[in-house]
Structures are given as structure tokens and as C-alpha cells.
Design a protein around this motif. Structure first.
Motif, PDB file in Angstrom:
ATOM      1  N   UNK A 180       0.849  -1.207   0.000  1.00 35.19           N
ATOM      2  CA  UNK A 180       0.000   0.000   0.000  1.00 35.19           C
ATOM      3  C   UNK A 180       0.880   1.251   0.000  1.00 35.19           C
ATOM      4  N   UNK A 181       1.915   1.236   0.843  1.00 30.83           N
ATOM      5  CA  UNK A 181       2.824   2.391   0.912  1.00 30.83           C
ATOM      6  C   UNK A 181       3.470   2.650  -0.435  1.00 30.83           C
ATOM      7  N   UNK A 182       3.852   1.559  -1.110  1.00 31.04           N
ATOM      8  CA  UNK A 182       4.518   1.689  -2.410  1.00 31.04           C
ATOM      9  C   UNK A 182       3.564   2.328  -3.425  1.00 31.04           C
ATOM     10  N   UNK A 183       2.308   1.898  -3.409  1.00 30.14           N
ATOM     11  CA  UNK A 183       1.324   2.459  -4.343  1.00 30.14           C
ATOM     12  C   UNK A 183       1.055   3.925  -4.005  1.00 30.14           C
ATOM     13  N   UNK A 184       0.888   4.214  -2.728  1.00 30.16           N
ATOM     14  CA  UNK A 184       0.585   5.595  -2.328  1.00 30.16           C
ATOM     15  C   UNK A 184       1.713   6.544  -2.718  1.00 30.16           C
ATOM     16  N   UNK A 185       2.930   6.067  -2.566  1.00 26.07           N
ATOM     17  CA  UNK A 185       4.083   6.888  -2.932  1.00 26.07           C
ATOM     18  C   UNK A 185       4.127   7.087  -4.456  1.00 26.07           C
ATOM     19  N   UNK A 186       3.777   6.044  -5.200  1.00 19.48           N
ATOM     20  CA  UNK A 186       3.770   6.130  -6.666  1.00 19.48           C
ATOM     21  C   UNK A 186       2.673   7.092  -7.147  1.00 19.48           C
ATOM     22  N   UNK A 187       1.513   6.988  -6.533  1.00 17.87           N
ATOM     23  CA  UNK A 187       0.364   7.823  -6.921  1.00 17.87           C
ATOM     24  C   UNK A 187       0.697   9.316  -6.786  1.00 17.87           C
ATOM     25  N   UNK A 188       1.474   9.639  -5.784  1.00 15.41           N
ATOM     26  CA  UNK A 188       1.845  11.057  -5.576  1.00 15.41           C
ATOM     27  C   UNK A 188       2.656  11.597  -6.735  1.00 15.41           C
ATOM     28  N   UNK A 189       3.382  10.693  -7.402  1.00 17.42           N
ATOM     29  CA  UNK A 189       4.265  11.142  -8.484  1.00 17.42           C
ATOM     30  C   UNK A 189       3.706  10.883  -9.881  1.00 17.42           C
ATOM     31  N   UNK A 190       2.699  10.004  -9.976  1.00 14.35           N
ATOM     32  CA  UNK A 190       2.207   9.593 -11.301  1.00 14.35           C
ATOM     33  C   UNK A 190       0.751  10.018 -11.509  1.00 14.35           C
ATOM     34  N   UNK A 191       0.578  11.044 -12.328  1.00 13.30           N
ATOM     35  CA  UNK A 191      -0.775  11.580 -12.564  1.00 13.30           C
ATOM     36  C   UNK A 191      -1.674  10.535 -13.220  1.00 13.30           C
ATOM     37  N   UNK A 192      -1.104   9.754 -14.148  1.00 15.01           N
ATOM     38  CA  UNK A 192      -1.920   8.762 -14.878  1.00 15.01           C
ATOM     39  C   UNK A 192      -2.506   7.733 -13.910  1.00 15.01           C
ATOM     40  N   UNK A 193      -1.675   7.228 -13.006  1.00 12.02           N
ATOM     41  CA  UNK A 193      -2.166   6.228 -12.046  1.00 12.02           C
ATOM     42  C   UNK A 193      -3.123   6.859 -11.028  1.00 12.02           C
ATOM     43  N   UNK A 194      -2.868   8.117 -10.697  1.00  9.85           N
ATOM     44  CA  UNK A 194      -3.754   8.820  -9.751  1.00  9.85           C
ATOM     45  C   UNK A 194      -5.158   8.955 -10.354  1.00  9.85           C
ATOM     46  N   UNK A 195      -5.208   9.332 -11.632  1.00 13.13           N
ATOM     47  CA  UNK A 195      -6.500   9.465 -12.323  1.00 13.13           C
ATOM     48  C   UNK A 195      -7.172   8.091 -12.447  1.00 13.13           C
ATOM     49  N   UNK A 196      -6.358   7.094 -12.774  1.00 11.94           N
ATOM     50  CA  UNK A 196      -6.904   5.739 -12.922  1.00 11.94           C
ATOM     51  C   UNK A 196      -7.505   5.268 -11.600  1.00 11.94           C
ATOM     52  N   UNK A 197      -6.811   5.530 -10.510  1.00  7.43           N
ATOM     53  CA  UNK A 197      -7.306   5.110  -9.194  1.00  7.43           C
ATOM     54  C   UNK A 197      -8.648   5.781  -8.878  1.00  7.43           C
ATOM     55  N   UNK A 198      -8.725   7.087  -9.125  1.00  5.54           N
ATOM     56  CA  UNK A 198      -9.961   7.822  -8.814  1.00  5.54           C
ATOM     57  C   UNK A 198     -11.127   7.348  -9.682  1.00  5.54           C
ATOM     58  N   UNK A 199     -10.864   7.156 -10.974  1.00  2.00           N
ATOM     59  CA  UNK A 199     -11.943   6.747 -11.882  1.00  2.00           C
ATOM     60  C   UNK A 199     -12.366   5.286 -11.627  1.00  2.00           C
ATOM     61  N   UNK A 200     -11.395   4.460 -11.244  1.00  3.80           N
ATOM     62  CA  UNK A 200     -11.740   3.071 -10.894  1.00  3.80           C
ATOM     63  C   UNK A 200     -12.636   3.031  -9.659  1.00  3.80           C
ATOM     64  N   UNK A 201     -12.288   3.845  -8.663  1.00  7.83           N
ATOM     65  CA  UNK A 201     -13.098   3.882  -7.428  1.00  7.83           C
ATOM     66  C   UNK A 201     -14.534   4.287  -7.757  1.00  7.83           C
ATOM     67  N   UNK A 202     -14.686   5.294  -8.604  1.00 10.31           N
ATOM     68  CA  UNK A 202     -16.033   5.743  -8.985  1.00 10.31           C
ATOM     69  C   UNK A 202     -16.773   4.639  -9.737  1.00 10.31           C
ATOM     70  N   UNK A 203     -16.057   3.958 -10.625  1.00  2.77           N
ATOM     71  CA  UNK A 203     -16.668   2.851 -11.388  1.00  2.77           C
ATOM     72  C   UNK A 203     -17.209   1.786 -10.441  1.00  2.77           C
ATOM     73  N   UNK A 204     -16.410   1.418  -9.446  1.00  6.48           N
ATOM     74  CA  UNK A 204     -16.817   0.377  -8.486  1.00  6.48           C
ATOM     75  C   UNK A 204     -18.040   0.847  -7.689  1.00  6.48           C
ATOM     76  N   UNK A 205     -18.007   2.109  -7.253  1.00 10.24           N
ATOM     77  CA  UNK A 205     -19.149   2.648  -6.501  1.00 10.24           C
ATOM     78  C   UNK A 205     -20.415   2.650  -7.353  1.00 10.24           C
ATOM     79  N   UNK A 206     -20.267   3.021  -8.622  1.00  8.00           N
ATOM     80  CA  UNK A 206     -21.443   3.063  -9.502  1.00  8.00           C
ATOM     81  C   UNK A 206     -22.014   1.655  -9.713  1.00  8.00           C
ATOM     82  N   UNK A 207     -21.137   0.677  -9.878  1.00  9.00           N
ATOM     83  CA  UNK A 207     -21.607  -0.716 -10.033  1.00  9.00           C
ATOM     84  C   UNK A 207     -22.389  -1.136  -8.788  1.00  9.00           C
ATOM     85  N   UNK A 208     -21.862  -0.771  -7.633  1.00  8.69           N
ATOM     86  CA  UNK A 208     -22.512  -1.148  -6.373  1.00  8.69           C
ATOM     87  C   UNK A 208     -23.807  -0.397  -6.116  1.00  8.69           C
ATOM     88  N   UNK A 209     -24.019   0.712  -6.851  1.00  3.25           N
ATOM     89  CA  UNK A 209     -25.229   1.517  -6.641  1.00  3.25           C
ATOM     90  C   UNK A 209     -26.337   1.199  -7.631  1.00  3.25           C
TER      91      UNK A 209
END
Lengths: 93, 204
Positions: A31-60
Motif C-alpha cells: 500500500x505504501x509503495x502504491x501511495x508513494x507512486x500515486x503522488x508522483x504519477x498523474x496517470x495512475x492517480x487518475x486511474x485510481x480515482x476513476x476506478x473507485x467511482x466505477x466500483x461505486x457506480x456498479x454497487x449503486x
């Protein structure tokens, strides 16, 4: 992110684990490794946010009601099966 | 070696009802139908995309439950056993269908392109409160996106993200390794995310 700013292979490795990260299925070190990477990588940060929304929408997603006519047929079918000593009675259209 | 006789019996909200049915009070089967018909119907709809097919999934699942419930050993939650039957029926049904193209989803297809300059900000649709995002049109788009997934990915995303089963339960229901469930789930989510992105950014 520019190619010289981070290691592409490492980025792919992090990208691969984003769902496990969201699902809380990684250990603290991963988790620490991913969190540290996300701070530096905009593409992965966007992917993480959009994936979270996708999962929430599926669950709703809302459920459809069972058509009443089918529900009634199902009940009749099992009443017939309960009273039948032979093979199962199957509802055919 | 642990014999099945020594395995711990799993008790859940259905245990009492199943014990009653298996002890001869079969009239309680209707209660089991009532408890799960809507869940199974929606599972069938999400897997098959057709109301008649969904009805077949419900009926065939309960007929199998009716036939084999006496063999249920309480080694798993009843709900997981039920979905194992329903999943198997959905898979057989799709195999008989001519509209079931199977293909692999590659992780590379979803990996962000490095050299293409794009926005560095999280898109608006991923920042809005959910109740402001999910409307009827989007719900339909989401259903279509899930239905357009190849079946082996669709069943995973349906069980995990819609039905709410854990990775371990999904692996058990589908008789897969947990690692396979995780790999397919991530690709399925990335696929659905791309479809949503298209909807929000281009209206497609």
C-alpha cells in the motif's frame, strides 16, 4: 508523465495492483509503495480515482422487480413439485 | 486428513430454513424462493441481458436447489451454493447462445499512454457525489457496458462489485483460484471504466 521521470515497468506493476489496493487486499508495504507512486504519477492517480467511482457506480445499480406473473408461476410450479411424487414439474413457455 | 464429517458446519441466516426443509417440512421451500427470487432474477438479467433468460435462470436454479438441497452439507454459506448453481446455469445458457463472443482483455489495452499529453487532473465525473452522477441514462450505459464484457470477466464483476461477494467467495462459486479472480476483476473494472469515460467525455 514524462518517460525520464519514472520507471515504466514500476508504473505498470503499480497499475496492475490498483484494484487490490482499492479492495484492501494488499499488505501495508505494498500500500505504501502504491501511495508513494500515486503522488508522483498523474496517470495512475487518475486511474485510481476513476476506478473507485466505477466500483461505486456498479454497487449503486438498482434492482429490477421480478415480474408478478413470473413470480406467481414460480410459486405454482413449486406447489406442483411439492405435491408430485414423480420427476420435477417444469414450467414451459 | 480431515473428513467432510469433521468439517465445521457453517451457520447463516438460511440454515434454520434449510434444516426445516430437509427435515421434511418442504412447504418452507416457498420461503426460500421468496427470499432469493429477486436477487437471482437480477443476477440473471445482468448476466444474460434478457428478461426471459433471467426467468429461466431463476426457475432452473430453484429446480436444481429443490432436487439437490438434501445433499447440502453446510460447508459453505447457502447463498454461495445457490449462486454456484445459478452461475453454472448462466454459463451453459450463454454457451448455447450465438451472441457470446469470447475474447481476452489485455491489461496493456487499458494502460495510460505515456507520451500522449493529457490532463493531469482527476476528471469531474470521478469527483462528483454519487447521487449526482447516477441517473437513468448512465445506469443504462453501465448495464450495457457490463453486458458487453466477455462472459468470463462479466461474471466476476457482477459477483464482486454488484452482488457483493468477496474474492474468496467468488473464487469458490466459480471454482477459480483467487489470483485468477483478481486478475479478471481488475481488467473487467478497467473495461467498464473506459466505457464510462467514453460516456462522460464524449457521450458514447
Amino acid at each position: 508523465m514524462a518517460r525520464d521521470q519514472h520507471d515504466h515497468k514500476h508504473c505498470v506493476a503499480m497499475f496492475e495492483k490498483l484494484s487490490e489496493y482499492i479492495d484492501g487486499e494488499l499488505d501495508r508495504a505494498a500500500c505504501n509503495e502504491i501511495e508513494s507512486h500515486i503522488e508522483r504519477c498523474a496517470a495512475c492517480k487518475i486511474c485510481l480515482a476513476t476506478l473507485k467511482t466505477t466500483i461505486h457506480l456498479c454497487g449503486s445499480m438498482s434492482s429490477n422487480p421480478v415480474p408478478q406473473s413470473f413470480s406467481q408461476k414460480l410459486r405454482t410450479l413449486f406447489l406442483e413439485n411439492l405435491s408430485s411424487r414423480g420427476g420435477p414439474v417444469v414450467y414451459k413457455r | 486428513m480431515t473428513s467432510s464429517r469433521n468439517r465445521k458446519k457453517i451457520k447463516d441466516r438460511d440454515t434454520e430454513l434449510i434444516e426445516a426443509i430437509n427435515s421434511g417440512r418442504q412447504e418452507h421451500f416457498q420461503e426460500l424462493v421468496k427470499r432469493y427470487e429477486q436477487k437471482l432474477y437480477n443476477f440473471g438479467l445482468r448476466m444474460c441481458g434478457d428478461a426471459r433468460d433471467a426467468e429461466d435462470v431463476v426457475q432452473d436454479t430453484f429446480l436444481n436447489v429443490f432436487k439437490y438441497l438434501k445433499d447440502f452439507r453446510y460447508e459453505t454459506k447457502f447463498k454461495n451454493w445457490l449462486y454456484r448453481i445459478a452461475a453454472s446455469i448462466c454459463i451453459k445458457k450463454r454457451r448455447r447462445s450465438k451472441f457470446a463472443p469470447e475474447r481476452e482483455l489485455s491489461l496493456e489495452d487499458f494502460f495510460p499512454e505515456e507520451d500522449v499529453a493529457g490532463p493531469n487532473d482527476i476528471p469531474d465525473w470521478a469527483q462528483l457525489p454519487l447521487d449526482q452522477v447516477l441517473n437513468e441514462e448512465l445506469a443504462q450505459h453501465l448495464k450495457d457496458a457490463i453486458l458487453s464484457l466477455p462472459e468470463k470477466y462479466r461474471i466476476i464483476v457482477v459477483l464482486r462489485d454488484i452482488e457483493g461477494f468477496s474474492t474468496a467467495e467468488t473464487a469458490q462459486i466459480l471454482d477459480l483460484k483467487r489470483s485468477n479472480v483478481k486478475v479478471r476483476l481488475h481488467r473487467a473494472r478497467l473495461y467498464v471504466r473506459d466505457q464510462l469515460k467514453g460516456y462522460f467525455e464524449h457521450g458514447t
